[in-house]
Design an enzyme around this catalytic site. Sequence first.
Site, PDB file in Angstrom:
ATOM      1  CE  LYS A  21       4.064   0.425  -1.802  1.00 31.19           C
ATOM      2  NZ  LYS A  21       3.338   0.310  -3.092  1.00 31.19           N
ATOM      3  NE  ARG A  40      -8.073   0.551   2.325  1.00 33.43           N
ATOM      4  CZ  ARG A  40      -7.045   0.804   3.143  1.00 33.43           C
ATOM      5  NH1 ARG A  40      -6.671  -0.080   4.041  1.00 33.43           N
ATOM      6  NH2 ARG A  40      -6.402   1.943   3.090  1.00 33.43           N
ATOM      7  CD  GLU A  81     -11.947  -0.137   8.568  1.00 40.49           C
ATOM      8  OE1 GLU A  81     -11.302   0.884   8.869  1.00 40.49           O
ATOM      9  OE2 GLU A  81     -11.449  -1.086   7.959  1.00 40.49           O
ATOM     10  CG  HIS A 128      -7.811   0.381   9.498  1.00 37.84           C
ATOM     11  ND1 HIS A 128      -8.647   0.699   8.460  1.00 37.84           N
ATOM     12  CD2 HIS A 128      -6.563   0.385   8.948  1.00 37.84           C
ATOM     13  CE1 HIS A 128      -7.952   0.887   7.350  1.00 37.84           C
ATOM     14  NE2 HIS A 128      -6.667   0.700   7.624  1.00 37.84           N
TER      15      HIS A 128
HETATM   16  N1  LIG Z   1      -4.272  -2.241   7.615  1.00 37.73           N
HETATM   17  C1  LIG Z   1      -3.625  -1.137   7.365  1.00 37.73           C
HETATM   18  O1  LIG Z   1      -3.556  -0.250   8.192  1.00 37.73           O
HETATM   19  C2  LIG Z   1      -2.920  -0.974   6.058  1.00 37.73           C
HETATM   20  C3  LIG Z   1      -1.714  -0.263   6.016  1.00 37.73           C
HETATM   21  C4  LIG Z   1      -1.079  -0.103   4.795  1.00 37.73           C
HETATM   22  C5  LIG Z   1      -1.652  -0.638   3.645  1.00 37.73           C
HETATM   23  N2  LIG Z   1      -2.830  -1.288   3.711  1.00 37.73           N
HETATM   24  C6  LIG Z   1      -3.434  -1.889   2.516  1.00 37.73           C
HETATM   25  O2  LIG Z   1      -2.638  -3.011   2.117  1.00 37.73           O
HETATM   26  C7  LIG Z   1      -2.829  -3.267   0.742  1.00 37.73           C
HETATM   27  C8  LIG Z   1      -1.509  -3.540   0.070  1.00 37.73           C
HETATM   28  O3  LIG Z   1      -0.683  -2.393   0.143  1.00 37.73           O
HETATM   29  P1  LIG Z   1       0.743  -2.349  -0.605  1.00 37.73           P
HETATM   30  O4  LIG Z   1       1.418  -1.111  -0.133  1.00 37.73           O
HETATM   31  O5  LIG Z   1       1.429  -3.630  -0.494  1.00 37.73           O
HETATM   32  O6  LIG Z   1       0.246  -2.154  -2.095  1.00 37.73           O
HETATM   33  P2  LIG Z   1       1.034  -2.497  -3.430  1.00 37.73           P
HETATM   34  O7  LIG Z   1       0.392  -1.677  -4.491  1.00 37.73           O
HETATM   35  O8  LIG Z   1       2.503  -2.374  -3.238  1.00 37.73           O
HETATM   36  O9  LIG Z   1       0.686  -4.030  -3.677  1.00 37.73           O
HETATM   37  C9  LIG Z   1      -0.574  -4.483  -4.058  1.00 37.73           C
HETATM   38  C10 LIG Z   1      -0.384  -5.727  -4.903  1.00 37.73           C
HETATM   39  O10 LIG Z   1      -1.669  -6.251  -5.202  1.00 37.73           O
HETATM   40  C11 LIG Z   1      -1.627  -6.765  -6.510  1.00 37.73           C
HETATM   41  N3  LIG Z   1      -2.981  -6.864  -7.027  1.00 37.73           N
HETATM   42  C12 LIG Z   1      -3.772  -5.877  -7.530  1.00 37.73           C
HETATM   43  N4  LIG Z   1      -4.954  -6.397  -7.918  1.00 37.73           N
HETATM   44  C13 LIG Z   1      -4.903  -7.722  -7.640  1.00 37.73           C
HETATM   45  C14 LIG Z   1      -5.823  -8.771  -7.818  1.00 37.73           C
HETATM   46  N5  LIG Z   1      -7.032  -8.569  -8.368  1.00 37.73           N
HETATM   47  N6  LIG Z   1      -5.461 -10.003  -7.429  1.00 37.73           N
HETATM   48  C15 LIG Z   1      -4.235 -10.227  -6.872  1.00 37.73           C
HETATM   49  N7  LIG Z   1      -3.295  -9.261  -6.707  1.00 37.73           N
HETATM   50  C16 LIG Z   1      -3.651  -8.026  -7.079  1.00 37.73           C
HETATM   51  C17 LIG Z   1      -0.759  -5.790  -7.254  1.00 37.73           C
HETATM   52  O11 LIG Z   1      -0.199  -6.358  -8.429  1.00 37.73           O
HETATM   53  C18 LIG Z   1       0.310  -5.460  -6.226  1.00 37.73           C
HETATM   54  O12 LIG Z   1       1.444  -6.284  -6.399  1.00 37.73           O
HETATM   55  C19 LIG Z   1      -3.606  -2.067   0.221  1.00 37.73           C
HETATM   56  O13 LIG Z   1      -4.961  -2.395   0.159  1.00 37.73           O
HETATM   57  C20 LIG Z   1      -3.411  -1.002   1.293  1.00 37.73           C
HETATM   58  O14 LIG Z   1      -4.442  -0.062   1.313  1.00 37.73           O
HETATM   59  C21 LIG Z   1      -3.475  -1.488   4.890  1.00 37.73           C
HETATM   60  O1  LIG Z   2      -4.580   5.650   8.482  1.00 40.48           O
HETATM   61  C1  LIG Z   2      -4.356   4.548   8.964  1.00 40.48           C
HETATM   62  O2  LIG Z   2      -4.020   4.354  10.120  1.00 40.48           O
HETATM   63  C2  LIG Z   2      -4.508   3.306   8.078  1.00 40.48           C
HETATM   64  C3  LIG Z   2      -3.675   3.400   6.858  1.00 40.48           C
HETATM   65  C4  LIG Z   2      -3.769   2.212   5.940  1.00 40.48           C
HETATM   66  O3  LIG Z   2      -5.019   1.664   5.872  1.00 40.48           O
HETATM   67  C5  LIG Z   2      -3.259   2.561   4.583  1.00 40.48           C
HETATM   68  O4  LIG Z   2      -3.903   2.246   3.587  1.00 40.48           O
HETATM   69  O5  LIG Z   2      -2.177   3.150   4.530  1.00 40.48           O
END
Ligand SMILES: NC(=O)c1ccc[n+]([C@@H]2O[C@H](COP(=O)([O-])OP(=O)(O)OC[C@H]3O[C@@H](n4cnc5c(N)ncnc54)[C@H](O)[C@@H]3O)[C@@H](O)[C@H]2O)c1
Ligand SMILES: O=C(O)CC[C@@H](O)C(=O)O
Length: 526
Positions: A149, A230, A259, A278
């Site tokens: 996504k 992450r 963290e 974060h």
């Molecule tokens: N920094 C933040 O605050 C924040 C906010 C939201 C999400 N996130 C993190 O962002 C990441 C992505 O979120 P998303 O909503 O796009 O998830 P998602 O599940 O929609 O997408 C993850 C993608 O990673 C791929 N994937 C899984 N294992 C893999 C591997 N070994 N090698 C390559 N690709 C691989 C999957 O096929 C998938 O398309 C997650 O780790 C989520 O926790 C962080």
């Molecule tokens: O809680 C937060 O602000 C971080 C969320 C983010 O890491 C997530 O995986 O959705």
Amino acid sequence: MAKVLVSDPIDQAGIDILSQVATVDVKIGLTPEQFVQAIPEYDALMIRSGSRITREIIEAGHQLKIIGRAGVGVDNVDVPAATRQGIVVVNSPEGNTIAAAEHAIAMMLALSRYIPDANASVKRGEWDRKTFVGAEVYKKTLGVVGLGKIGSHVATAAKAMGMKLLAYDPFISTERAEQLGCRLVEVDILLQEADYITLHIPKTPETTHLINAEALAKMKPNARIINCARGGIIDEAALAEALKAGKIAGAALDVFEEEPLKESPLRALGKEIILTPHLGASTTEAQVNVAIDVAEQIRDVLLGLPARSAVNIPGLSPDILEELRPYMQLAETLGNLVGQLAGGRVDLLNVKLQGELATNKSQPLVVAALKGLLSQALRERVNYVNASVEAKERGIRIIETRDAAIRDYAGSLHLSAKGSMGEHSVTGALLGDGEIRITNIDEFPINIPPSSHMLFTLHRDMPGIIGKLGSLLGSFNVNIASMQVGRKIVRGDAVMVLSLDDPLPDGILTEITKVAGIRDAYTVTL
Ligand SMILES: NC(=O)c1ccc[n+]([C@@H]2O[C@H](COP(=O)([O-])OP(=O)(O)OC[C@H]3O[C@@H](n4cnc5c(N)ncnc54)[C@H](O)[C@@H]3O)[C@@H](O)[C@H]2O)c1
Ligand SMILES: O=C(O)CC[C@@H](O)C(=O)O
């Protein structure tokens, strides 16, 4: 009234929804010990990334029904421990997608133009235009690791800025990548060719330290890497070394191995690194989205309704769930019934999905049948979350078959179980108004609704036997509500199924089997 503990800052919109059905306590910054002490009185827990929900906390949560993660990643929750305890874990898979994607783009641009350090220098009173000469992203190559996504949104935005796109994601089709304008490549090609690399993958054993010293060594000297996914996907010590040695040009990190970030060589680096605490999901819009999304699910689960984004229950769209709901009750009732007929220590459950149920969408009915089967042993401890785990731990083998032929009912379910009292089978279906009918017991046709107290006999079909059983029950003051006989041939083997107004008194089963012609008798409580 139910009680919900909110242990991280959550938007008020979420608290308002929870307050419709529960008393809400907001307690931020609990230590693990305080968590273990506080959790026993709560029915639900709502968190963000700030709380680490360990096995100890989960096991102390005797009343916990649901843990809601206002965000995507549930890596701060011991999900297997929650599953074992029958606690549903929900998240908000899409509420902060845009926020995280925009943060990654912002990090890429800020890193290219040294915006944080330039800003700090002006604020110190300086006017230094030489140190902060940056690089353009236009026509540069961005490598997107994880085209889910967030990665997809980043790719679309980067394309609009004139970037060339590579993607590495072993679970995405070439067509999908092409739709997004990405060339799908192996990780090594991406590392070697990209000017910018952005990570959007979950942290798993496979992705931990995916970017280690070896991977960093493959990157171009002008390469910059962004991690808004992450902590731990990048080996921070190796990254600090690579930046110090000028092996790559820059890094922007929103997430860290530990963290909050403590003592770290990353802090000592200069304008080539940007660190944010974060903040990927920290927009007003995302916080409202995730708070509402997760609070609604907690409210629903507390009201006995299903959650739409449970990470530890077979995923079901609300439409399919709505279609299956009446059959879930049928499956559970039949599972409970066949489990009692088969006695304890069931080691094999055959589930046959017939007619309109013979589709892959009906898989949750198998879980419902297991829940029913285990309910005598585990009572309220078993639920849709942990039924499969509990069955596996008890060594119950499950055989699932499908038969699309429609017989007397549009859809029916046939269960057979082998246990300490031998192998028994039941079939059931729904009437037009959704009422449950048991249509077959041990391959004898019947047609009877389930009732709280039931008696089943296996006997020889012969005159007088029904009267004798009726008199015997009467002598024990047991009232019969309804009775039916199922037989395949006249005067052959038959089953008698009785619905009783009261439970059978102790000892009466032995008396029943003494009646001439009755071979076996089973009592069942549903
Ligand atoms: N920094 C933040 O605050 C924040 C906010 C939201 C999400 N996130 C993190 O962002 C990441 C992505 O979120 P998303 O909503 O796009 O998830 P998602 O599940 O929609 O997408 C993850 C993608 O990673 C791929 N994937 C899984 N294992 C893999 C591997 N070994 N090698 C390559 N690709 C691989 C999957 O096929 C998938 O398309 C997650 O780790 C989520 O926790 C962080
Ligand atoms: O809680 C937060 O602000 C971080 C969320 C983010 O890491 C997530 O995986 O959705």
